[in-house]
Design a protein around this motif. Structure first.
Motif, short mmCIF file in Angstrom:
data_model
loop_
_atom_site.label_atom_id
_atom_site.label_comp_id
_atom_site.label_asym_id
_atom_site.label_seq_id
_atom_site.Cartn_x
_atom_site.Cartn_y
_atom_site.Cartn_z
N ALA A 151 41.59 36.59 30.22
CA ALA A 151 40.56 35.80 30.91
C ALA A 151 40.71 35.93 32.43
O ALA A 151 39.73 36.17 33.15
N ILE A 152 41.94 35.80 32.91
CA ILE A 152 42.17 35.89 34.35
C ILE A 152 41.79 37.27 34.88
O ILE A 152 41.16 37.40 35.93
N SER A 153 42.14 38.31 34.13
CA SER A 153 41.83 39.66 34.61
C SER A 153 40.31 39.89 34.65
O SER A 153 39.81 40.57 35.55
N HIS A 154 39.58 39.33 33.70
CA HIS A 154 38.12 39.47 33.72
C HIS A 154 37.52 38.69 34.90
O HIS A 154 36.61 39.17 35.58
N ALA A 155 38.06 37.50 35.11
CA ALA A 155 37.55 36.67 36.22
C ALA A 155 37.82 37.37 37.55
O ALA A 155 36.95 37.44 38.42
N ARG A 156 39.01 37.92 37.68
CA ARG A 156 39.39 38.62 38.91
C ARG A 156 38.46 39.83 39.15
O ARG A 156 38.14 40.16 40.28
N ALA A 157 38.05 40.48 38.07
CA ALA A 157 37.16 41.65 38.20
C ALA A 157 35.76 41.23 38.62
O ALA A 157 34.99 42.05 39.10
N GLY A 158 35.42 39.95 38.40
CA GLY A 158 34.11 39.48 38.85
C GLY A 158 33.17 39.03 37.75
O GLY A 158 31.98 38.84 38.00
N ALA A 159 33.69 38.82 36.53
CA ALA A 159 32.82 38.34 35.44
C ALA A 159 32.24 36.97 35.80
O ALA A 159 32.89 36.15 36.44
N ASP A 160 31.00 36.75 35.38
CA ASP A 160 30.34 35.46 35.66
C ASP A 160 30.67 34.41 34.62
O ASP A 160 30.67 33.22 34.91
N ALA A 178 44.18 28.11 32.49
CA ALA A 178 44.60 29.34 33.18
C ALA A 178 43.61 29.67 34.30
O ALA A 178 44.00 30.01 35.42
N LEU A 179 42.33 29.58 34.00
CA LEU A 179 41.30 29.89 35.01
C LEU A 179 41.39 28.92 36.18
O LEU A 179 41.34 29.32 37.35
N ASP A 180 41.53 27.64 35.86
CA ASP A 180 41.55 26.62 36.93
C ASP A 180 42.76 26.83 37.84
O ASP A 180 42.68 26.71 39.06
N ARG A 181 43.90 27.15 37.21
CA ARG A 181 45.12 27.37 37.97
C ARG A 181 44.96 28.51 38.96
O ARG A 181 45.50 28.50 40.06
N GLU A 182 44.17 29.52 38.57
CA GLU A 182 43.96 30.69 39.44
C GLU A 182 42.78 30.50 40.38
O GLU A 182 42.39 31.44 41.07
N GLY A 183 42.18 29.32 40.34
CA GLY A 183 41.08 29.05 41.27
C GLY A 183 39.69 29.39 40.75
O GLY A 183 38.71 29.29 41.49
N PHE A 184 39.59 29.76 39.47
CA PHE A 184 38.27 30.11 38.92
C PHE A 184 37.63 28.90 38.24
O PHE A 184 37.19 28.98 37.09
N VAL A 185 37.56 27.81 38.97
CA VAL A 185 37.06 26.57 38.35
C VAL A 185 35.59 26.64 37.99
O VAL A 185 35.11 25.88 37.16
N ASN A 186 34.86 27.55 38.63
CA ASN A 186 33.40 27.59 38.41
C ASN A 186 32.95 28.60 37.37
O ASN A 186 31.76 28.78 37.16
N ALA A 242 34.72 23.73 26.61
CA ALA A 242 33.68 24.75 26.47
C ALA A 242 32.40 24.27 27.14
O ALA A 242 32.00 23.12 26.97
N ASP A 243 31.75 25.16 27.90
CA ASP A 243 30.50 24.80 28.57
C ASP A 243 29.30 25.09 27.69
O ASP A 243 28.26 24.44 27.79
N LEU A 244 29.42 26.11 26.84
CA LEU A 244 28.39 26.45 25.86
C LEU A 244 29.13 26.73 24.55
O LEU A 244 30.28 27.19 24.57
N VAL A 245 28.48 26.47 23.43
CA VAL A 245 29.12 26.77 22.14
C VAL A 245 28.22 27.70 21.33
O VAL A 245 27.00 27.72 21.52
N MET A 246 28.85 28.46 20.45
CA MET A 246 28.11 29.48 19.72
C MET A 246 28.23 29.32 18.21
O MET A 246 29.28 28.90 17.72
N VAL A 247 27.15 29.67 17.53
CA VAL A 247 27.18 29.83 16.09
C VAL A 247 26.95 31.32 15.82
O VAL A 247 26.05 31.93 16.38
N LYS A 248 27.77 31.88 14.95
CA LYS A 248 27.72 33.32 14.71
C LYS A 248 28.15 33.63 13.29
O LYS A 248 29.20 33.14 12.86
#
Ligand code: PBG
Ligand code: ZN
Length: 324
Positions: A151-160, A178-186, A242-248
């Motif tokens: 997750a952190i590596s994707h966020a660092r690369a610029g994933a939305d 993990a995201l929040d700790r690295e500053g990717f709170v949004n 989770a901000d959105l949830v999925m059925v699959k």
């Protein structure tokens, strides 16, 4: 004379039918999945999923430009690495296929909304969605550490947005922290919450080279017979952040989508998966069904209560001008 109800009055011509229509599809509803491979100049059609391609990063850039022109604003990226190992190292490497793809797309097309799939099955030599313990069982809590790194590596690369599809318990909370700790709170998390152990994933596993080399995914993905459990999965994921949830998948689970809609207020995403796509695609190509069946089918997913549909049909429909 006793009056009877003439419901046909509201069906007399296209204008009135358009006026009273209850459910509408728009390109705003769609997320379009894409498969990225290593190499250069590669655009190979995936035989199990006609009309979908393995794209190298340079060809992905051309594809993204075309999609933006067609009005498709969001993509879901899956990576297929050349090298696999027991812990899926390429999934969290900053030079991994997804990390490079995200950086390149963002460099040239920052307006494209990029969602990345967080899982290990395309990256592990054994094809399971996590790390195995000595009994060849997927070790839930050990896997969380790896998912956090991915997750952190994707966020660092610029994933939305990040979409964990592994079905480990507690992953949403772990990834959020993990995201929040690295500053990717949004960065939002779209959780594959009610993900069933489905036969409809067959064409995808061929496309992503991600079929398990032994056993199946029934110890982590859901039993198709269960709906109350789906509500629990969704509830836990929302509690974990989770901000959105999925059925699959979507079509054999329309009742689950409806139940989710009626019970929760977060956006509900439905994944119209590879097997659902290929069934219809082949039927239309062979003139067994009219292509309008595609709209009818996607409409059923939205009518069932989905706000957002992940579908391989997005580009076809946009190109044909059937959805705007
Ligand atoms: C990997 C993953 C799968 C899909 C999305 N992410 C397959 C699986 O769980 O084996 C399926 C998508 C599709 O069939 O279109 N965890
Ligand atoms: Zn997986």
């Amino acid at each position: 004379m006793k009056n009877f109800n003439r419901t046909r009055r509201l069906r007399g011509n296209p204008a009135i039918r358009d006026m009273v229509r209850e459910t509408r599809l728009s390109l705003d509803d769609f997320i379009y999945p894409l498969f990225v491979v290593e190499g250069e100049g590669i655009k190979n059609e995936i035989s199990s999923m006609k009309g979908n391609y393995h794209l190298s990063v340079d060809m992905l850039l051309r594809e993204v430009e075309e999609l933006l022109d067609l009005g498709i604003k969001s993509i879901l990226l899956f990576g297929i690495p050349n090298e696999k190992d027991a812990v899926g190292s390429q999934a969290f490497s900053d030079e991994g296929i997804i990390q490079r793809a995200v950086r390149e797309v963002k460099k040239y097309f920052p307006q494209m909304y990029i969602i990345t799939d967080i899982c290990m099955c395309e990256y592990t030599s054994h094809g399971h969605c996590g790390i195995l313990n000595d009994n060849n069982d997927v070790d839930n809590d050990k896997t969380l550490e790896y998912l956090g790194q991915i997750a952190i590596s994707h966020a660092r690369a610029g994933a939305d947005m990040l979409a964990p599809s592994d079905m480990m318990d507690g992953r949403v909370k772990y990834i959020r922290q993990a995201l929040d700790r690295e500053g990717f709170v949004n960065i939002p998390i779209m959780a594959y919450s009610a993900k069933y152990a489905s036969n409809y994933y067959g064409p995808f596993r061929e496309a992503a080279h991600s079929a398990p080399s032994f056993g199946d995914r029934k110890t982590y993905q859901m039993d198709p017979a269960n709906i109350r459990e789906a509500l629990r999965e969704i509830q836990y994921d929302i509690e974990e952040g989770a901000d959105l949830v999925m059925v699959k998948p979507a079509l054999a689970y329309l009742d689950v989508i409806r139940k989710a809609r009626d019970n929760f207020n977060v956006p509900i995403v439905a994944y119209n998966v590879s097997g659902e796509y290929s069934m219809l695609k082949l039927a239309v190509e062979n003139n067994i069904l009219s292509q309008d069946v595609i709209l009818e089918t996607l409409l059923s997913i939205k009518r069932a209560g989905a706000d957002i549909i992940i579908t391989y049909f997005a580009k076809d429909l946009a190109k044909a001008g059937l959805v705007r």
